[in-house]
Design a protein around this motif. Sequence first.
Motif, PDB file in Angstrom:
ATOM      1  N   UNK A  78      91.419 -19.482  34.024  1.00 48.28           N
ATOM      2  CA  UNK A  78      90.577 -19.818  35.184  1.00 48.28           C
ATOM      3  C   UNK A  78      90.950 -18.952  36.383  1.00 48.28           C
TER       4      UNK A  78
ATOM      5  N   UNK B 139      87.188 -18.581  37.572  1.00 49.32           N
ATOM      6  CA  UNK B 139      86.231 -19.588  37.129  1.00 49.32           C
ATOM      7  C   UNK B 139      86.785 -20.992  37.312  1.00 49.32           C
ATOM      8  N   UNK B 140      85.864 -21.927  37.484  1.00 46.06           N
ATOM      9  CA  UNK B 140      86.264 -23.323  37.583  1.00 46.06           C
ATOM     10  C   UNK B 140      86.665 -23.872  36.233  1.00 46.06           C
ATOM     11  N   UNK B 141      87.435 -24.942  36.265  1.00 45.44           N
ATOM     12  CA  UNK B 141      88.040 -25.496  35.056  1.00 45.44           C
ATOM     13  C   UNK B 141      87.902 -27.010  35.056  1.00 45.44           C
ATOM     14  N   UNK B 142      87.497 -27.549  33.927  1.00 44.46           N
ATOM     15  CA  UNK B 142      87.472 -29.002  33.758  1.00 44.46           C
ATOM     16  C   UNK B 142      88.277 -29.320  32.502  1.00 44.46           C
TER      17      UNK B 142
ATOM     18  N   UNK C 238      81.264 -27.388  36.552  1.00 43.47           N
ATOM     19  CA  UNK C 238      81.870 -26.182  37.108  1.00 43.47           C
ATOM     20  C   UNK C 238      80.802 -25.451  37.924  1.00 43.47           C
TER      21      UNK C 238
END
Lengths: 263, 317
Positions: free
Chosen positions: B106, B111-114, B141
């Motif tokens: 990420x 980048x966004x992370x879940x 995200x």
Amino acid sequence: MNIVVCVKYVPDATADRKFEDDNTVDRVGVDGLLSELDEYAVEQALQFREKRDGEDIEVTALCVGPEKAVDAVRKALQMGADKGVHVVDDAIAGSDAIATSLVLAKAIEKIGPADLVVCGMASTDAGMSVVPAMLAERLGLPQVTLASVVESQGDQVRVKRDNEGSTEVIGATLPIVLSVTDQSGEARYPSFKGIMAAKKKPLETLALGDLGVDAGEVGLSVAWSQVEDTAARPPRTAGEIVTDEDGSGATALVEFLASKKFI
Amino acid sequence: MSEVLVVVDHADGEVKKPTYELLTIARRLGEPSAVFFGSPDQGDAVAEKVKKYGAAKVYVVDDAQIKGFLVAPKAEALQQLAGQAQPAAILLPSTFENKEVAARLAIKIGSGLITDAVDVAEGGVTTQSVFAGNFTVQAKVTEGTPIITVKPNSAAPEEAEGAGAVEAFAATISDAAKTAQIVASQPRQSTGRPDLTEAAIVVSGGRGTGGNFEPVEGFADSLGAAVGASRAAVDSGWMPHAFQVGQTGKTVSPQLYVANGISGAIQHRAGMQTSKTIVAVNKDPEAPIFELVDFGVVGDLHTVLPAATEQVNARKG
Ligand SMILES: Cc1cc2nc3c(=O)[nH]c(=O)nc-3n(C[C@H](O)[C@H](O)[C@H](O)COP(=O)(O)OP(=O)(O)OC[C@H]3O[C@@H](n4cnc5c(N)ncnc54)[C@H](O)[C@@H]3O)c2cc1C
Ligand SMILES: Nc1ncnc2c1ncn2[C@@H]1O[C@H](COP(=O)(O)O)[C@@H](O)[C@H]1O
């Protein structure tokens, strides 16, 4: 040698944890404390120092969080950390792990080159278990995570850890980012002496400006993921409870399982 | 249609069920490409398996430079692969290791992370279960390529024919990524029972077993279940840590969870509250676990379980 231990202030897991209207964790309306899993990190940082009697080692407890979060730093000082750093800034509210790790990394750089950064295995609220890896990435340090046993000699560190299908030994050379599990050994309680001594220990409060972090890089509005909705889980409908008398419990249990097609 | 990278969960080339769950989920977001970190000899066999669940491509990443180190090399390889494939999303099975891989990735690719999603819908909206299962959260995200780690049992695997085209991917691993070395690794002995996190039924024991897990294991075997334990049982040395269910152990979400001699502390609930059906055997009618159950027996597990085991085995004939 410089050890930084990252401690998070979290809502008490045994209280009624909830969310704010903007879907961020309520960190003010619910009683908070030093995350229990970070007590293990403090413990390992202190043991690291104690095992190296005679070396000049300073343990700094670092926390990013709202005003009240200073309690987490205080607790670490009472346990035996030498010095505390609390990063507090309104702009940080609602930050995701990505932004939190940025602030932590900048703070660690500001505290001075760290030989060892110790984290808990997970925060007890978000529980992502990602911040230590993110710190390693940002600081360009080896990551040695989820340790249940930590040993060191000179600048060599060896840890034992449980992986999915195996038990592993990991080796790395300081400086490193380390995270420890709740298998690493009970954390000590602050002694009366420790509590008194903590009052005189240096505790520094820093804002984003002190770290050279732009307010626009952190906080809820720029988080790389957004929570769209939070809902309390509907309470489970009360189940059937029977009291065992002369084997009736086993029969009822087996009938229940059969009725649900588990047998 | 854009690619969706799915990291294959496997043990020495043996593909595990969460992989098929992820491939099923990935089809909601684009065209799945499986990413296999392992020995190139096993690439074709893995491709045969994953194409049945819709994998159009199978990237085989030789793990010779990767497997001896912790996390960082895998994140580098995925960064390079993402640069080439420009995927719509990257899905990984939610293990501690993969969460850390995802964390580094990420940061690397911005980048966004879940993490720990229990569902991913079209459009990439994830569902997570938080605060020990007391809340359900929907998230998305919003920056970069969504990186999502997904828990086992989050979807029923659905077959779909994919091309399964094998493509070797040569990753360049930097020296900086090879700094945390796996010096020794001892595989855990197989119990012959199903994997805890994947099992449809989990039978657990706690302090109430008094250290005798035989009744728990016997009942588990009669149901073809995995065996779990509370932290109290693990801390007492009765079961290895790998069997611990809860906040600092495994999270399980089986069809049936049977808690025996377990009080139901919040940290234990965190690992089992999302189970579909919950059953408990506990001699204390006030035990908090009874608040969760669909069916409960107030009684001594040492008498209830052996009797139940006998009846189950008799029914199976
Ligand atoms: C940071 C943190 C993380 C934690 N993580 C976890 C975790 O991941 N997993 C976890 O499980 N716990 C975890 N815990 C510990 C948790 O708080 C509880 O202490 C633990 O779950 C208790 O285990 P238990 O239910 O087996 O034991 P107890 O709470 O002692 O309960 C034993 C139960 O057995 C019953 N019993 C006794 N004898 C019998 C009998 N003969 N027949 C039937 N019933 C009997 C009793 O009535 C009682 O209800 C964590 C705690 C902390 C602080
Ligand atoms: N706001 C914070 N302040 C200090 N340390 C933190 C913070 N957030 C996370 N950490 C550290 O990172 C670990 C893992 O957190 P997480 O990735 O949120 O599960 C924790 O156990 C802490 O050691």
